[in-house]
Scaffold this motif. Structure first.
Motif, PDB file in Angstrom:
ATOM      1  N   VAL A   1      19.134  47.029  42.996  1.00 43.17           N
ATOM      2  CA  VAL A   1      20.589  46.939  42.966  1.00 43.17           C
ATOM      3  C   VAL A   1      21.077  46.860  44.402  1.00 43.17           C
ATOM      4  O   VAL A   1      20.427  47.375  45.314  1.00 43.17           O
ATOM      5  CB  VAL A   1      21.201  48.164  42.247  1.00 43.17           C
ATOM      6  N   ILE A   2      22.202  46.202  44.619  1.00 42.09           N
ATOM      7  CA  ILE A   2      22.894  46.303  45.898  1.00 42.09           C
ATOM      8  C   ILE A   2      24.003  47.328  45.730  1.00 42.09           C
ATOM      9  O   ILE A   2      24.710  47.326  44.707  1.00 42.09           O
ATOM     10  CB  ILE A   2      23.444  44.934  46.377  1.00 42.09           C
ATOM     11  N   SER A   3      24.133  48.220  46.690  1.00 42.07           N
ATOM     12  CA  SER A   3      25.102  49.310  46.536  1.00 42.07           C
ATOM     13  C   SER A   3      26.537  48.796  46.489  1.00 42.07           C
ATOM     14  O   SER A   3      27.442  49.523  46.065  1.00 42.07           O
ATOM     15  CB  SER A   3      24.932  50.350  47.642  1.00 42.07           C
ATOM     16  N   TYR A   4      26.756  47.543  46.862  1.00 40.85           N
ATOM     17  CA  TYR A   4      28.061  46.908  46.691  1.00 40.85           C
ATOM     18  C   TYR A   4      28.508  46.955  45.228  1.00 40.85           C
ATOM     19  O   TYR A   4      29.721  46.941  44.943  1.00 40.85           O
ATOM     20  CB  TYR A   4      27.962  45.455  47.174  1.00 40.85           C
ATOM     21  N   SER A   5      27.561  47.021  44.308  1.00 36.59           N
ATOM     22  CA  SER A   5      27.898  47.093  42.882  1.00 36.59           C
ATOM     23  C   SER A   5      28.785  48.286  42.566  1.00 36.59           C
ATOM     24  O   SER A   5      29.532  48.269  41.584  1.00 36.59           O
ATOM     25  CB  SER A   5      26.611  47.174  42.047  1.00 36.59           C
ATOM     26  N   TRP A   6      28.708  49.331  43.400  1.00 40.45           N
ATOM     27  CA  TRP A   6      29.472  50.566  43.167  1.00 40.45           C
ATOM     28  C   TRP A   6      30.625  50.719  44.138  1.00 40.45           C
ATOM     29  O   TRP A   6      31.054  51.824  44.461  1.00 40.45           O
ATOM     30  CB  TRP A   6      28.505  51.757  43.252  1.00 40.45           C
TER      31      TRP A   6
ATOM     32  N   ALA B   1      14.975  51.059  43.239  1.00 45.30           N
ATOM     33  CA  ALA B   1      14.926  50.259  44.462  1.00 45.30           C
ATOM     34  C   ALA B   1      16.328  49.758  44.770  1.00 45.30           C
ATOM     35  O   ALA B   1      17.100  49.451  43.854  1.00 45.30           O
ATOM     36  CB  ALA B   1      13.962  49.084  44.312  1.00 45.30           C
ATOM     37  N   ILE B   2      16.653  49.643  46.086  1.00 48.64           N
ATOM     38  CA  ILE B   2      18.041  49.331  46.443  1.00 48.64           C
ATOM     39  C   ILE B   2      18.145  48.501  47.709  1.00 48.64           C
ATOM     40  O   ILE B   2      17.340  48.636  48.631  1.00 48.64           O
ATOM     41  CB  ILE B   2      18.861  50.639  46.604  1.00 48.64           C
TER      42      ILE B   2
ATOM     43  N   PHE C   1      18.568  46.281  53.924  1.00 47.63           N
ATOM     44  CA  PHE C   1      19.691  46.944  54.587  1.00 47.63           C
ATOM     45  C   PHE C   1      20.678  45.859  54.983  1.00 47.63           C
ATOM     46  O   PHE C   1      20.289  44.799  55.482  1.00 47.63           O
ATOM     47  CB  PHE C   1      19.187  47.700  55.818  1.00 47.63           C
ATOM     48  N   LYS C   2      21.991  46.111  54.730  1.00 45.11           N
ATOM     49  CA  LYS C   2      23.006  45.098  55.018  1.00 45.11           C
ATOM     50  C   LYS C   2      24.139  45.690  55.854  1.00 45.11           C
ATOM     51  O   LYS C   2      25.224  45.965  55.344  1.00 45.11           O
ATOM     52  CB  LYS C   2      23.551  44.494  53.718  1.00 45.11           C
ATOM     53  N   PRO C   3      23.883  45.880  57.150  1.00 43.48           N
ATOM     54  CA  PRO C   3      24.956  46.345  58.029  1.00 43.48           C
ATOM     55  C   PRO C   3      25.753  45.169  58.581  1.00 43.48           C
ATOM     56  O   PRO C   3      25.284  44.032  58.575  1.00 43.48           O
ATOM     57  CB  PRO C   3      24.178  47.041  59.158  1.00 43.48           C
ATOM     58  N   SER C   4      26.948  45.451  59.090  1.00 43.34           N
ATOM     59  CA  SER C   4      27.780  44.394  59.683  1.00 43.34           C
ATOM     60  C   SER C   4      27.411  44.220  61.152  1.00 43.34           C
ATOM     61  O   SER C   4      28.275  44.250  62.032  1.00 43.34           O
ATOM     62  CB  SER C   4      29.254  44.757  59.556  1.00 43.34           C
TER      63      SER C   4
ATOM     64  N   LYS D   1      10.313  27.710  45.988  1.00 39.76           N
ATOM     65  CA  LYS D   1      10.488  28.453  47.244  1.00 39.76           C
ATOM     66  C   LYS D   1      10.272  29.958  47.073  1.00 39.76           C
ATOM     67  O   LYS D   1      10.778  30.747  47.860  1.00 39.76           O
ATOM     68  CB  LYS D   1      11.874  28.159  47.822  1.00 39.76           C
ATOM     69  N   HIS D   2       9.508  30.345  46.088  1.00 37.16           N
ATOM     70  CA  HIS D   2       9.303  31.763  45.822  1.00 37.16           C
ATOM     71  C   HIS D   2       8.719  32.501  47.019  1.00 37.16           C
ATOM     72  O   HIS D   2       8.995  33.689  47.230  1.00 37.16           O
ATOM     73  CB  HIS D   2       8.396  31.963  44.602  1.00 37.16           C
ATOM     74  N   ASP D   3       7.913  31.793  47.825  1.00 39.80           N
ATOM     75  CA  ASP D   3       7.289  32.448  48.975  1.00 39.80           C
ATOM     76  C   ASP D   3       8.264  32.622  50.134  1.00 39.80           C
ATOM     77  O   ASP D   3       7.936  33.301  51.119  1.00 39.80           O
ATOM     78  CB  ASP D   3       6.067  31.651  49.445  1.00 39.80           C
ATOM     79  N   LYS D   4       9.454  32.050  50.028  1.00 41.78           N
ATOM     80  CA  LYS D   4      10.495  32.211  51.049  1.00 41.78           C
ATOM     81  C   LYS D   4      11.593  33.174  50.602  1.00 41.78           C
ATOM     82  O   LYS D   4      12.497  33.498  51.374  1.00 41.78           O
ATOM     83  CB  LYS D   4      11.131  30.853  51.385  1.00 41.78           C
ATOM     84  N   ILE D   5      11.532  33.606  49.354  1.00 46.56           N
ATOM     85  CA  ILE D   5      12.556  34.498  48.806  1.00 46.56           C
ATOM     86  C   ILE D   5      12.124  35.950  49.035  1.00 46.56           C
ATOM     87  O   ILE D   5      11.034  36.343  48.612  1.00 46.56           O
ATOM     88  CB  ILE D   5      12.771  34.249  47.297  1.00 46.56           C
ATOM     89  N   VAL D   6      12.959  36.738  49.702  1.00 42.18           N
ATOM     90  CA  VAL D   6      12.639  38.153  49.909  1.00 42.18           C
ATOM     91  C   VAL D   6      13.402  39.055  48.944  1.00 42.18           C
ATOM     92  O   VAL D   6      13.007  40.203  48.722  1.00 42.18           O
ATOM     93  CB  VAL D   6      12.890  38.593  51.369  1.00 42.18           C
ATOM     94  N   SER D   7      14.476  38.541  48.357  1.00 39.70           N
ATOM     95  CA  SER D   7      15.199  39.258  47.310  1.00 39.70           C
ATOM     96  C   SER D   7      16.138  38.271  46.634  1.00 39.70           C
ATOM     97  O   SER D   7      16.507  37.252  47.218  1.00 39.70           O
ATOM     98  CB  SER D   7      15.982  40.458  47.866  1.00 39.70           C
ATOM     99  N   MET D   8      16.512  38.581  45.387  1.00 43.26           N
ATOM    100  CA  MET D   8      17.310  37.640  44.602  1.00 43.26           C
ATOM    101  C   MET D   8      18.434  38.375  43.889  1.00 43.26           C
ATOM    102  O   MET D   8      18.192  39.199  43.000  1.00 43.26           O
ATOM    103  CB  MET D   8      16.429  36.924  43.565  1.00 43.26           C
ATOM    104  N   HIS D   9      19.665  38.106  44.297  1.00 39.42           N
ATOM    105  CA  HIS D   9      20.801  38.702  43.605  1.00 39.42           C
ATOM    106  C   HIS D   9      20.881  38.133  42.198  1.00 39.42           C
ATOM    107  O   HIS D   9      20.763  36.915  41.991  1.00 39.42           O
ATOM    108  CB  HIS D   9      22.088  38.437  44.362  1.00 39.42           C
TER     109      HIS D   9
END
Length: 329
Positions: free
Chosen positions: A53-58, A79-80, A151-154, A251-259
Motif C-alpha cells: 500500500v502507499i500511505s497516501y491511501s490514508w 509491506a508499504i 520511500f516518497k519524500p519531496s 518491462k517486468h524487469d524494469k518495474i520496481v513497484s506497481m500502483h
C-alpha cells in the motif's frame, strides 16, 4: 479468470468479515516472548505476490508513522510505500508552516518568504540528519511485521539540492527500501541526475505516472541509468487508453513497484471506482505476477470515493481481500 469470476456479493461479504476481524488487531507488545510477538502480524504476501500500500491511501486520516503502522496492521498489509511526511516527522524534521490555499502566484510576499525559509530549513536538515531515526523506524515496522519497500519524500525535485537528493536515497536505504519514488520529470537532464545520485546508494528511482503514461514513456530514463526504474500505475494506464498486461510482461524487469487501482477505461470516462467495478485487469495482472514469479509489489493506492459509514482503512482492507481471492490464497 476475469473480474466477473469474483462475484460482487462474495467480494463484499468476504471483505467486510475480514475488515471486521482485522479491526481487532493491535500493535504487538515489543519485548514479549517470540511466539507471542508473531501473533497478530499482518501478511499480504499471497502465493508469492506481495500486496502493499502507499500511505497516501490514508490521506483522509491522521498519519504519524505510528498511526500508519497501525493502519497496515488493521488492513492486513505487510509491506508499504511510505510517504515522506510520516517518515521525516518521525526522524525530527522541522515542522512545516500552514500552507496557504491557492496557487503560489496568489500568495502574499510574506507567505512566499515563509515558504522559502522553510524549504531552506528543511534542506539543511536533510543534508545533515543522522540515519539513526530512520533505522529505528524500520525496526519498529519490521518488528510489527511490515516491510517498507519504498520511500516518497519531496526531496527529488529539480529545485532540491544534490544533498537532498542523496539524503532521499540514504533514508530509503536506512528504512530497508530498495526504491525512492517520484513522478517522472519531463526533463531528461533531471532523470539522469537522479539516476546518477541513486547509484551511489544503489537504490532505484521508481518513476510514477498518471494518464500521460504510454508504452514508451519511461524509455529515455531507463536508458540513462540502471537505477532508473518504473513505478507503473496500471489504473492510470488504463484511463490513458492502454492495456497494462503487455507492458508488464515486456518491462517486468524494469518495474520496481506497481500502483494498483481500478479505473474505467478512457472510452468509459476514466473514473476511479471500487475494485471489480472498473476496466483495470487487476485479477489478470496479479495472476500474471503469480504465474511468472514477478517480485515487485502491487501497491494499493486508494483513490475512489469512500462510501458513507466506511473509512480509508476499511476500504483498503477490502482491496487486500480482493487481491487475496484473486491469487487463490
Amino acid at each position: 479468470m476475469d473480474n466477473q469470476d469474483i462475484s460482487r456479493r462474495e467480494f463484499l461479504s468476504g471483505s467486510i468479515l475480514a475488515a471486521a476481524g482485522l479491526g481487532l488487531v493491535s500493535l504487538p507488545s515489543f519485548g514479549m516472548p517470540a511466539y507471542i510477538k508473531n501473533l497478530g502480524k499482518p501478511n499480504s504476501l499471497f502465493n508469492g505476490v506481495q500486496i502493499g500500500v502507499i500511505s497516501y491511501s490514508w490521506r483522509s486520516m491522521p498519519s504519524s508513522a505510528e498511526q500508519v503502522l497501525q493502519y497496515c496492521i488493521d488492513a492486513n498489509i505487510s509491506a508499504i510505500e511510505l510517504m515522506g511526511p510520516s517518515g521525516e516527522s518521525f526522524a525530527g524534521a522541522p515542522e512545516a508552516p500552514s500552507r496557504p490555499t491557492g496557487q503560489r502566484s496568489q500568495w502574499t510576499a510574506e507567505q512566499k518568504a515563509e515558504a522559502d525559509a522553510y524549504s531552506k530549513k528543511l534542506a539543511d536538515w536533510r543534508a545533515s540528519v543522522s540515519m539513526n531515526k530512520f533505522i529505528q523506524l524500520r525496526k519498529m515496522y519490521n518488528d510489527a511485521g511490515v516491510k517498507i519497500y519504498a520511500f516518497k519524500p519531496s526531496a527529488l525535485g529539480s529545485n532540491n539540492t544534490d544533498a537532498e537528493v542523496d539524503y532521499a536515497f540514504r533514508a530509503a536505504k536506512a528504512l530497508g527500501a530498495n526504491q525512492a519514488t517520484i513522478e517522472l520529470p519531463n526533463d531528461a537532464g533531471q532523470t539522469k541526475r537522479l539516476g546518477d545520485i541513486a547509484a551511489k546508494s544503489k537504490i532505484y528511482v521508481g518513476y510514477h505516472g498518471h494518464t500521460q503514461q504510454t508504452p514508451t514513456w519511461w524509455d529515455v530514463a531507463l536508458g540513462q541509468s540502471k537505477y532508473n526504474a518504473m513505478n507503473l500505475d496500471m489504473g492510470h494506464y488504463v484511463a490513458a487508453g492502454f492495456d497494462p498486461l503487455p507492458l508488464i510482461e515486456a518491462k517486468h524487469d524494469k518495474i520496481v513497484s506497481m500502483h494498483t487501482k481500478d479505473r474505467k477505461s478512457k472510452e468509459n470516462g476514466g473514473a476511479n471506482v471500487p475494485w471489480g467495478e472498473g476496466d483495470t485487469p487487476i485479477i489478470a495482472a496479479l495472476q500474471l505476477m503469480r504465474k511468472n514469479k514477478y517480485k515487485f509489489p502491487a501497491t494499493i493506492e486508494l483513490e475512489y470515493d469512500i462510501p458513507a459509514g466506511s473509512d480509508a482503512v476499511k476500504e483498503t482492507a477490502k482491496c487486500v481481500e480482493y487481491a487475496r481471492k484473486a491469487l487463490g490464497a
